[in-house]
Design a protein around this motif. Structure first.
Motif, PDB file in Angstrom:
ATOM      1  N   VAL A  58       0.819  -1.223   0.000  1.00 40.09           N
ATOM      2  CA  VAL A  58       0.000   0.000   0.000  1.00 40.09           C
ATOM      3  C   VAL A  58       0.848   1.266   0.000  1.00 40.09           C
ATOM      4  N   GLN A  59       2.150   1.146  -0.211  1.00 35.28           N
ATOM      5  CA  GLN A  59       3.007   2.332  -0.273  1.00 35.28           C
ATOM      6  C   GLN A  59       2.542   3.360  -1.299  1.00 35.28           C
ATOM      7  N   GLY A  64      -0.857   4.124   6.042  1.00 35.23           N
ATOM      8  CA  GLY A  64      -0.553   2.892   6.747  1.00 35.23           C
ATOM      9  C   GLY A  64      -1.264   1.690   6.165  1.00 35.23           C
ATOM     10  N   VAL A  65      -1.060   0.532   6.810  1.00 34.36           N
ATOM     11  CA  VAL A  65      -1.596  -0.717   6.270  1.00 34.36           C
ATOM     12  C   VAL A  65      -3.116  -0.685   6.206  1.00 34.36           C
ATOM     13  N   MET A  66      -3.775  -0.462   7.337  1.00 32.42           N
ATOM     14  CA  MET A  66      -5.236  -0.501   7.352  1.00 32.42           C
ATOM     15  C   MET A  66      -5.863   0.587   6.487  1.00 32.42           C
ATOM     16  N   PRO A  67      -5.427   1.855   6.607  1.00 34.50           N
ATOM     17  CA  PRO A  67      -5.990   2.864   5.692  1.00 34.50           C
ATOM     18  C   PRO A  67      -5.737   2.529   4.226  1.00 34.50           C
ATOM     19  N   GLY A  68      -4.574   1.961   3.937  1.00 36.04           N
ATOM     20  CA  GLY A  68      -4.280   1.584   2.559  1.00 36.04           C
ATOM     21  C   GLY A  68      -5.171   0.465   2.069  1.00 36.04           C
ATOM     22  N   LEU A  69      -5.449  -0.515   2.914  1.00 37.06           N
ATOM     23  CA  LEU A  69      -6.338  -1.610   2.514  1.00 37.06           C
ATOM     24  C   LEU A  69      -7.760  -1.100   2.311  1.00 37.06           C
ATOM     25  N   ASP A  74     -11.963   0.267  -1.524  1.00 37.92           N
ATOM     26  CA  ASP A  74     -12.916   1.252  -2.061  1.00 37.92           C
ATOM     27  C   ASP A  74     -12.643   1.592  -3.521  1.00 37.92           C
ATOM     28  N   GLY A  75     -11.507   1.112  -4.049  1.00 35.52           N
ATOM     29  CA  GLY A  75     -11.172   1.389  -5.441  1.00 35.52           C
ATOM     30  C   GLY A  75     -10.593   2.760  -5.682  1.00 35.52           C
ATOM     31  N   LEU A 296       1.419  -1.183  14.479  1.00 31.11           N
ATOM     32  CA  LEU A 296       2.099  -0.865  13.222  1.00 31.11           C
ATOM     33  C   LEU A 296       1.159  -0.974  12.018  1.00 31.11           C
ATOM     34  N   TRP A 297       0.086  -1.735  12.145  1.00 35.21           N
ATOM     35  CA  TRP A 297      -0.901  -1.816  11.070  1.00 35.21           C
ATOM     36  C   TRP A 297      -1.655  -0.508  10.880  1.00 35.21           C
ATOM     37  N   PHE A 298      -1.801   0.253  11.980  1.00 33.93           N
ATOM     38  CA  PHE A 298      -2.681   1.415  11.936  1.00 33.93           C
ATOM     39  C   PHE A 298      -1.944   2.740  11.814  1.00 33.93           C
ATOM     40  N   ILE A 299      -0.618   2.720  11.916  1.00 36.54           N
ATOM     41  CA  ILE A 299       0.103   3.978  11.826  1.00 36.54           C
ATOM     42  C   ILE A 299       0.922   4.012  10.535  1.00 36.54           C
TER      43      ILE A 299
END
Length: 301
Positions: A58-59, A64-69, A74-75, A296-299
């Motif tokens: 998700v770079q 971060g990981v969760m916001p990126g997922l 959401d496309g 670390l998933w959320f930041i």
């Protein structure tokens, strides 16, 4: 990139720690604490391993990981262009996460079905015995003692076990099985059995499962010692070991001949208890491991 590196470092540390942990000698002095640390290592390793791949994937979103997922689901278009490595990391991360979840759920469903079938079987072939109230008795000459965990838990012994054990030894064995039920050791073992299915080639996972199985037995021994003589429990284990105990049915927890001498030595000649400071230090480490990976998933770093 820093988040992915941090998660990868955490995953590596958990893997190395697990390997070193398999040879630790203090675990028999505090099996419950050791079980908590094993669980923490497993959870942290799983989340860190999958999180490292997803953090790299998700770079392009710059989050971060969760916001990126969430953005990916959401496309929403990424801030930077995708490249094959990011696509591969996303595929690998989601696949690994899905495998871990599916294997865990499958193992749980299979265990529940096995216990339901076994309860139905016990209703047909087992009987109550006034000499052992609250325990189901199987008319079988082999030695067997196990519990059927769950909301409708049962403790089962065979006729062979009743003839093999003295009254004090039987009391000790029943206290051991009741400890398995009370402390829900089936839930402790389930994630490790699922991880073994997902990674059958991993020596570390195999060793971890074996260690947790032994620690669970030691924890049940410790609780049983509150209600019976440790020496009686030790002699009961030796009798089961020499008589060749029947295999415990799938999904149940029972007396078996594995690691008998290690448990007997521990019961007869208990070592010094782990110091309070070391206990709290290990518990603090466990909490740190469990919270680090989700954090670390959320930041975004």
């Amino acid at each position: 990139m820093i988040t992915a590196a941090a998660l990868a470092a955490l995953a590596t540390a958990c893997a190395v720690g697990s390997w070193r942990f398999t040879t630790a000698r203090w675990t028999s002095r505090a099996p419950r604490v050791a079980i908590i640390l094993w669980q923490s290592l497993g959870v942290a390793w799983g989340l860190a391993t999958t999180g490292a791949m997803l953090a790299y994937a998700v770079q392009p979103y710059g989050v971060g990981v969760m916001p990126g997922l969430v953005a990916f689901a959401d496309g929403r278009p990424p801030r930077d262009a995708w490249d094959p490595l990011h696509v591969l990391a996303m595929t690998a991360g989601l696949t690994a996460l899905a495998v871990l979840v599916v294997v865990l759920l499958t193992a749980g469903v299979q265990a529940l079905r096995a216990r339901r079938r076994h309860r139905m079987l016990l209703a047909l072939i087992a009987r109550d015995d006034p000499g052992v109230p609250g325990v189901r008795v199987l008319d079988h000459p082999g030695a067997a003692a196990y519990c059927v965990p769950g909301l409708r838990s049962q403790v089962v012994v065979s006729e062979g076990a009743l003839k093999l054990l003295s009254q004090d030894e039987l009391t000790a064995v029943l206290a051991h099985e009741a400890a398995h039920v009370r402390e829900r050791h089936d839930l402790v073992l389930l994630p490790f059995a699922a991880l073994r299915r997902a990674l059958p080639w991993s020596k570390v996972v195999c060793e971890a499962q074996a260690q947790v199985e032994l620690l669970v037995e030691m924890a049940a021994d410790d609780r049983a010692r509150r209600y019976c003589s440790p020496r009686r429990l030790a002699t009961a284990l030796l009798r089961f070991g020499t008589a060749g105990a029947m295999p415990t049915p799938h999904g149940m927890l029972g007396v078996h001949a594995q690691n008998v001498m290690a448990r007997v030595d521990r019961l007869i000649k208990p070592g010094p208890e782990l110091s309070t400071g070391l206990r709290y230090g290990i518990l603090t480490l466990s909490v740190t491991l469990v919270t680090s990976a989700p954090f670390l998933w959320f930041i975004q770093l």
